[in-house]
Design an enzyme around this catalytic site. Structure first.
Site, PDB file in Angstrom:
ATOM      1  N   LYS A   1     -40.068   5.523  35.565  1.00  0.00           N
ATOM      2  CA  LYS A   1     -39.901   6.337  34.361  1.00  0.00           C
ATOM      3  C   LYS A   1     -38.565   6.044  33.683  1.00  0.00           C
ATOM      4  CE  LYS A   1     -39.564  11.198  32.881  1.00  0.00           C
ATOM      5  NZ  LYS A   1     -39.606  12.614  33.349  1.00  0.00           N
TER       6      LYS A   1
ATOM      7  N   ASP B   1     -16.500   9.757  25.920  1.00  0.00           N
ATOM      8  CA  ASP B   1     -15.129  10.257  25.845  1.00  0.00           C
ATOM      9  C   ASP B   1     -14.403   9.547  24.711  1.00  0.00           C
ATOM     10  OD1 ASP B   1     -15.671  11.728  28.075  1.00  0.00           O
ATOM     11  OD2 ASP B   1     -14.545  10.476  29.473  1.00  0.00           O
TER      12      ASP B   1
ATOM     13  N   HIS C   1       4.465   1.833  53.915  1.00  0.00           N
ATOM     14  CA  HIS C   1       3.141   2.459  53.942  1.00  0.00           C
ATOM     15  C   HIS C   1       2.114   1.444  54.474  1.00  0.00           C
ATOM     16  CE1 HIS C   1       3.785   6.289  51.756  1.00  0.00           C
ATOM     17  NE2 HIS C   1       4.815   5.633  51.232  1.00  0.00           N
TER      18      HIS C   1
ATOM     19  N   GLU D   1      -0.833   1.825  55.414  1.00  0.00           N
ATOM     20  CA  GLU D   1      -2.215   2.079  54.981  1.00  0.00           C
ATOM     21  C   GLU D   1      -2.597   1.267  53.750  1.00  0.00           C
ATOM     22  OE1 GLU D   1       0.252   5.495  53.049  1.00  0.00           O
ATOM     23  OE2 GLU D   1       0.306   4.196  54.819  1.00  0.00           O
TER      24      GLU D   1
ATOM     25  N   THR E   1     -34.324  13.303  34.888  1.00  0.00           N
ATOM     26  CA  THR E   1     -33.928  12.009  34.334  1.00  0.00           C
ATOM     27  C   THR E   1     -33.266  12.110  32.964  1.00  0.00           C
ATOM     28  OG1 THR E   1     -36.077  11.643  33.264  1.00  0.00           O
ATOM     29  CG2 THR E   1     -35.849  10.920  35.552  1.00  0.00           C
TER      30      THR E   1
ATOM     31  N   CYS F   1       6.761   6.675  56.152  1.00  0.00           N
ATOM     32  CA  CYS F   1       7.669   6.944  55.039  1.00  0.00           C
ATOM     33  C   CYS F   1       8.502   8.206  55.330  1.00  0.00           C
ATOM     34  CB  CYS F   1       6.896   7.044  53.733  1.00  0.00           C
ATOM     35  SG  CYS F   1       7.952   6.915  52.260  1.00  0.00           S
TER      36      CYS F   1
END
Length: 541
Positions: free
Chosen positions: A222, A146, A513, A515, A187, A379
């Protein structure tokens, strides 16, 4: 001296570089080493804070309020640690800093170029993130080749020479596709990806092969020969039953031996007994239960990644599988709420932005309150629970948030700017977003009320949790709410942080939050208590 492991990816994105980096870090941490992690994001956005959840998935918020890539959530959950803004940066941040420095004259009139100025800025940020760590694991987002990732790869190439061969290790994650018609694993994509990496000047020390089917020793041999990598450094990352099984799968392949050899580390034997036990409970739990997850980004569940992982953490620690019933809040608006929420053990209303699906969430909250189903609102979920209570218990029919109705005569929820203006509070730390809004971002303290569900869950009078929002509960309605059965059980310098409903088995709404601080080995107390309450509910699953 800090040693560095660079994790790159080839062929295509979303291969699991973040899980690979987090898994290797977990194994090394359990040997007693101090492990740091860093995510490099090649996109030009300064951070993902203004990006759509449909575009980027979840925005993870660090302790110090940085809005970052969701991979940082994986790092925290696997390594049981709290990260900061130093653990994630983007191309946008790098260029922004270099341009600002140039405008200040810090480069003494030099022509500003990618090499050395951009590369040096990346290098300095990497070195800074590694301070105080034995090993820093650096994950580069995107795919090798990229164009936007080239400055980062050039930095990695240079650091190998500057730091010495035994202080740097390059791990490359690639796809090993299975062609069903031919009945073969191919591969060539891996070979081409490694060739591209070598063309840039980086020779990988280890390959991690993402595959959907088992990979035999002949295929691994391989790849080792064609990519000039030792056979014991070709590791298979086959699809696992849970992401938390990946470190154990790597350990079975003795992944630490070549890592310790390359970096000259002494102890390669991690203590993974507790981790193994929790993974076993995820895969083969003693019990099962069902939680209705009410949200509006259900076509892209990555938007709720931390929350779904937190439910897994709670379930593992309670030896219970938490089955999630995904409920689209817009569908509730169109059809009967009973259709979606009958026979669930608990109801969770997640956060979000914007008016779409809000009335469906309010109906779900009403169902939970009136039918005595254990409820957790996060929230926006807390804010809507206050609006629902104001409408249906206090009789304030137009009760709303100014986010959805700026002209409402009963603004149960309003902008934080109004709270600060009214109270004159200088204790509330806020952040101004580039789009002009005032936000509460990062960790804040919260005082818990005695004898509340919140205090019981955390077993502490003061707790610390993370926020990401710009609307607050209006304290003007506090007296009326509490007089009619909704208690304020969490506060932060006058701001309402948590609400509960009396005469209900378990009903909690939190502005923060929870989490974001949940880990496999240390589940968040509020989410753990919610799952435990749902397990003990009398609703038939």
């Amino acid at each position: 001296m800090t040693k560095y492991i660079f994790v790159t990816g080839g062929v295509l994105s979303s291969l699991g570089k973040g899980i690979t980096a987090a898994s290797i870090g977990t194994l090394l941490k359990h040997t007693g080493l101090r492990i740091g992690v860093l995510k490099l994001d090649p996109y030009i956005n300064v951070d993902p804070g203004t990006m759509s959840p449909l575009e980027h998935g979840e925005v993870f918020v660090t302790k110090d309020g940085a809005e970052t890539d969701l991979d940082l959530g994986h790092y925290e959950r696997f390594l049981d640690t709290s990260l900061t803004h130093n653990n994630n940066f983007t191309t946008g941040q790098v260029y922004k800093t270099v341009i600002e420095n140039e405008r200040k004259g810090q480069y003494l009139g030099k022509t500003i170029q990618v090499v050395p100025h951009i590369v040096n800025e990346i290098k300095e940020r990497i070195i800074r993130a590694g301070i105080g760590k034995d090993i820093l694991i650096v994950e580069l987002g995107g795919t090798t080749g990229d164009i936007e990732g080239l400055p980062f790869l050039e930095t990695i190439r240079q650091m190998k020479h500057e730091l010495g061969k035994t202080n740097v290790m390059n791990i490359h994650v690639t796809l090993l596709p299975y062609i069903k018609a031919a009945g073969e694993l191919k591969t060539k994509p891996t070979q081409h990806s490694v060739q591209e990496l070598r063309r840039i000047g980086i020779a990988p020390h280890m390959l991690v092969l993402r595959a959907e089917v088992p990979v035999d020793s002949e295929v691994k041999r391989k790849i080792a020969y064609s990519c000039d990598v030792d056979e014991d450094s070709v590791i298979v990352a086959e699809d696992a039953k849970t992401i938390y099984e990946v470190p154990l799968n790597f350990l079975k392949q003795d992944i630490l031996t070549p890592i310790c050899k390359q970096l000259e580390l002494e102890n390669c034997k991690p203590q993974m007994d507790e981790w193994t036990s929790l993974v076993h409970k995820i895969i083969m739990p003693e019990n099962e239960m069902k939680i209705a997850f009410v949200g509006k980004y259900l076509d892209l569940k990555e938007s709720y990644k931390s929350l779904t992982e937190a439910l897994i953490h709670a379930g593992a620690n309670l030896d219970t599988k938490v089955n999630i019933k995904w409920v689209d809040s817009e569908k509730i608006e169109e059809e009967s709420v009973d259709k979606f929420l009958q026979n669930v053990d608990g109801i969770l209303v997640a956060g979000g932005f914007g008016e779409r699906g809000v009335e469906g969430k309010i109906e779900a909250i009403r169902y939970a309150r009136e039918n005595k189903v254990p409820f957790l609102g996060i929230c926006l979920g807390m804010q809507l629970s206050m609006i629902e209570f104001a409408r249906n218990v206090l009789g304030l029919e137009d009760a709303n948030s100014v986010e959805f109705d700026k002209k409402t005569t009963n603004p149960i929820i309003y902008l934080i700017d109004e709270f600060i203006d009214a109270s004159g509070s200088k204790q509330v730390r806020t952040t101004t977003s580039p789009m002009g809004g005032t936000l509460r971002l990062g960790e804040y303290e919260c005082e818990t009320k005695e004898n509340s569900r919140l205090r019981e869950a955390y077993d502490s009078s003061v707790i610390y949790e993370r926020h990401r929002h710009r609307y607050e509960a209006n304290p003007k309605y506090r007296e009326a709410l509490e007089a009619n059965g909704m208690e304020i059980t969490g506060e932060s310098h006058g701001l309402i942080e948590a609400v509960e409903v009396k005469n209900h088995p378990w009903f909690l709404g939190v502005q923060f939050h929870p989490e974001f601080t949940s880990r496999l080995q240390n589940p968040n107390p509020a989410i753990l208590a919610f799952v435990k309450a749902a397990m003990n509910s009398e609703v038939d699953a």
